[in-house]
Write an enzyme that holds these catalytic residues in place. Structure first.
Site, PDB file in Angstrom:
ATOM      1  N   LEU B  97       0.882  -1.174   0.000  1.00 38.38           N
ATOM      2  CA  LEU B  97       0.000   0.000   0.000  1.00 38.38           C
ATOM      3  C   LEU B  97       0.910   1.211   0.000  1.00 38.38           C
ATOM      4  CD1 LEU B  97      -2.634  -0.830   2.744  1.00 38.38           C
ATOM      5  CD2 LEU B  97      -3.107  -0.392   0.363  1.00 38.38           C
ATOM      6  N   ASP B  98       0.630   2.211  -0.830  1.00 42.25           N
ATOM      7  CA  ASP B  98       1.533   3.365  -0.809  1.00 42.25           C
ATOM      8  C   ASP B  98       1.195   4.300   0.352  1.00 42.25           C
ATOM      9  OD1 ASP B  98      -0.676   4.573  -1.698  1.00 42.25           O
ATOM     10  OD2 ASP B  98       0.058   5.068  -3.705  1.00 42.25           O
ATOM     11  N   VAL B  99       1.993   5.359   0.495  1.00 41.79           N
ATOM     12  CA  VAL B  99       1.951   6.165   1.720  1.00 41.79           C
ATOM     13  C   VAL B  99       0.557   6.711   2.018  1.00 41.79           C
ATOM     14  CG1 VAL B  99       2.863   8.207   2.850  1.00 41.79           C
ATOM     15  CG2 VAL B  99       4.368   6.779   1.503  1.00 41.79           C
TER      16      VAL B  99
END
Lengths: 431, 326
Positions: B97-99
């Protein structure tokens, strides 16, 4: 040391008329072994010296191995070998040899150097030249009992585990509660510890730290964090403590500062003075308040001043606090000075722009700048969802910023949000 | 006396899901979990140190020294010398999952990493909730990016939005058939499609298997997406493109993963629960999910389906219909 040995070599060779050897000696780094061999030809007694000094074999071996661990040429270890107290009393031959060498020195010059030289080189010569003890030689019971047959230590090791059984220093440090496994990971610290002699170097400094007022339980963690205090000169340490006392830090304050900022005593007085005056002048604090600030966060005196200056500029220009507000924030939460400026701006941005809290309120409860952004966010959104996000002290149902960030989760839920902890966790999963 | 650390570690091997908060990098989540697990494991009692026999000199009467045999613990096994029992753990991370996105992040410990690979190869679908906002477009499709366009959105209605969603779903359904690698004229393909368990069999571009609108309150809207092989950036771009299709523009204000394969939101651990006992409990539960759950059965079916299709085709003597796999 090397220079004096060079001089001596030159003089030896002059005496013997061996000019060629001299040139060789000057070039080679292993000057001293050869010198010893020469001397054994000059002094018939010195062979006897070697033999008599060989008797405690394990001690000598230890030193040799220590040299190998430290990966330094044996010449780098003058202090240690000479310091080890001889286990056997020096016999007649030995003293004769020393006398002879003294005479020799007097004729040649620099007696101290040569004397230490004779003593250092013995173990090496011991390994190299002299014949081993004859297995048929009779020894007394007393002597036999004192021979300790210990497993040989590895010449090179990546861990201090192999040396703990044999090294007195390491054993004593272990009893103090020093984390040796942490120290061995730091470069050069392992060999430094092995080179120290407990009775000569370590004991004095430990007693000194106790005199300063560091508690016994703190000593282990202090040395774990700063093992270099064991190599710092005792006069320097004393002078620095005196300096702190002259600045009217009381005994307890100095003790707590030293145990919480272990590197404090490794810095020079000029540096400490520089730091103290910086904080007093830049922040415009009174002497008493500066002292309190430094007592609360003693690592301010150890670290660089650049990040502190940057943080002050960030507070003043980017966040827009007044000077007196900055003073108040810093005297209540000194950690703001060493916090990351990115973190400070992020938190301020969220608190001021999203939660809509004015500067005055933030300055009144600066604890919020010290907490985590994620925590503030989650709690604010939860309160907002419940309709309780009311931070104005003049309105009813006021939630103070300190209570928002400093309470643990369950107390926050029951007292501030008036909801159950399960609800809060479910809410966290919707963010 | 608690359980020794080795047994605690064995109970820990497996998969579990954590809830990643928005604004935190997945690596930080992984590292925090690892640190907490290490703290828990190293708090467990250590095995007793080895002992050695030493002959120590002992002064006794009439000033003679005698040697006394004594059993002493080996100093090298002292906790302060040997260090903690576990210095690092193999903690693997499932689909990232990205930031800026939040939601379920699957982590595996030790042998659990093997099952992470299995999970990757089984091409599970994942559920997302996308928060969108009409009226502006940004360069990175999220609400944090630089605004490059502002538009009106008064003309957008729920019907129009749903027709666009149906169109997108249709396109993706076609791509799914292409990539699923099953003979479209077989009974097996029909059954799989009827159940909705058609999956791409190998690497594929992101494919949306389900899309619907949960909430529509202009300018805000919420979408639910089921998809395979996606990235969070692709999902934000989807919101952007929906905005463009509606003759307006939209940014994505939040991406939240609600399901990753068999792991659902109620299994996920929030930040407070990233501790050894809670994670051990979650790993234990996940074993139950895994053995009786969706993933395994789907995999088995796939294998059997390809096998059956081939036999059926061979019996009928028809030429195998090959898909255009571009």
């Amino acid at each position: 040391m090397a220079l004096s040995s060079m001089q001596m070599c030159r003089k030896c060779s002059f005496l013997l008329g061996m000019r060629k050897l001299c040139v060789e000696l000057q070039r080679s780094s292993r000057v001293l072994c050869t010198v010893n061999r020469q001397r054994s030809t000059i002094f018939p007694h010195s062979a006897g010296v070697l033999r008599s000094l060989r008797t405690p074999p394990c001690a000598r071996e230890t030193q040799l191995r220590v040299c190998a661990f430290s990966d330094v040429h044996p010449t780098a270890l003058p202090g240690q070998v000479s310091r080890t107290p001889p286990i056997h009393p020096v016999d007649d031959q030995d003293s004769q040899a020393v006398d002879a060498s003294k005479q020799f020195c007097d004729s040649v010059g620099s007696p101290v150097d040569l004397l230490s030289l004779v003593e250092h080189r013995m173990p090496l010569e011991d390994m190299d030249g002299a014949p081993a003890l004859s297995p048929f030689e009779e020894i007394s019971e007393e002597e036999a009992i004192q021979i300790q047959a210990q497993p040989a230590m590895p010449p090179v090791s990546i861990s201090l585990k192999d040396y703990v059984e044999q090294s007195e220093t390491l054993q004593q440090l272990l009893l103090l509660g020093v984390d040796l496994w942490k120290l061995e990971q730091r470069p050069n610290v392992g060999s430094m510890l092995l080179r120290l002699d407990f009775q000569m170097d370590v004991k004095e400094r430990l007693l000194f730290l106790k005199d300063v007022g560091v508690e016994d339980s703190q000593l282990g963690s202090l040395i774990t964090r700063n093992p270099f205090i064991l190599t710092e000169g005792l006069e320097n340490l004393k002078a620095r403590v005196e300096y702190l006392k002259s600045k009217k830090f009381n005994q307890q304050a100095v003790a707590s500062m030293v145990s919480r900022a272990p590197y404090l005593l490794n810095f020079s007085i000029e540096r400490l003075d520089n730091r103290l005056s910086f904080y007093q002048q830049t922040l415009g604090l009174s002497a008493e308040k500066t002292r309190n600030l430094v007592i609360r966060l003693p690592r301010l005196l150890c670290g660089s001043l650049e990040p502190v200056k940057e943080n002050l500029k960030v507070c003043e220009l980017e966040l827009g606090f007044h000077t007196n507000e900055i003073q108040h924030i810093i005297t209540t939460i000194p950690k703001v000075l060493t916090a990351s400026k990115k973190k400070l701006t992020e938190i301020f941005d969220y608190v001021h722009n999203v939660m809509g809290i004015p500067h005055v309120l933030i300055a009144k409860s600066p604890q919020i700048l010290n907490s985590k952004l994620l925590r503030i966010k989650e709690r604010h959104l939860f309160l907002q969802y419940l309709g309780r996000a009311q931070y104005d002290p003049n309105q009813p149902n006021y939630v103070s910023l300190n209570r928002l960030v400093s309470l643990p989760d369950n107390v926050f839920c029951s007292d501030v949000a008036l909801a159950s902890l399960e609800d809060f966790e479910l809410f966290q999963k919707t963010l | 006396m608690g359980r020794p650390a080795a047994r605690l570690y064995r109970a820990l091997e497996g998969l579990f899901a954590v809830y990643k908060p928005p604004g935190v990098h997945w690596k930080l989540v992984r590292d925090t979990v690892e640190t907490n697990l290490l703290r828990g494991l190293n708090g467990a009692p250590r095995p007793a140190p080895r002992s050695q026999v030493k002959f120590l000199p002992e002064p006794c009467r009439d000033n003679r020294v005698t040697l006394e045999a004594s059993v002493l613990p080996v100093l090298a096994d002292h906790p302060l010398v040997a260090g903690p029992q576990f210095q690092k753990l193999r903690v693997g991370v499932g689909h990232r999952l990205d930031v800026f996105s939040s939601g379920i992040l699957v982590l595996g410990v030790g042998q659990g990493n093997v099952r992470l690979t299995e999970m990757y190869n089984s091409h599970n679908t994942r559920d997302y909730t996308l928060e969108g906002e009409f009226g502006r477009a940004t360069d990175d499709f999220s609400c944090h990016g630089r605004v490059i366009e502002r538009t009106t959105y008064g003309h957008v209605t729920k019907d129009k939005l749903e027709s666009v969603l149906a169109m997108i779903q249709g396109v993706n359904q076609k791509a799914l058939l292409t990539y699923s690698n099953v003979d479209m004229r077989s009974q097996e393909a029909y059954e799989l499609a009827a159940k909705g368990s058609l999956r791409p069999q190998s690497k594929s571009p992101p494919i949306i298997t389900g899309l619907r609108c949960l909430k529509f309150a202009p300018p805000h809207f919420t979408l639910e997406v089921h998809c395979v092989n996606e990235t969070q950036k692709y999902l934000r771009r989807l919101v952007h493109e929906i905005g463009l299709e509606l003759r307006s523009s939209a940014v994505c204000t939040g991406v939240r993963r609600e399901r990753d394969g068999p792991f659902k939101l109620q299994h996920a651990l929030t930040r407070q629960h990233w501790t050894l006992p809670d994670i051990t409990q979650a790993v234990h539960c996940s074993w139950a999910t895994w053995t009786g759950g969706e993933v395994n059965t789907v995999q088995l079916k796939k294998k059997s389906s390809t096998f059956k299709t081939q036999t059926v085709l061979a019996r009928c003597g028809t030429k195998r219909w090959t898909l255009d796999m571009k």
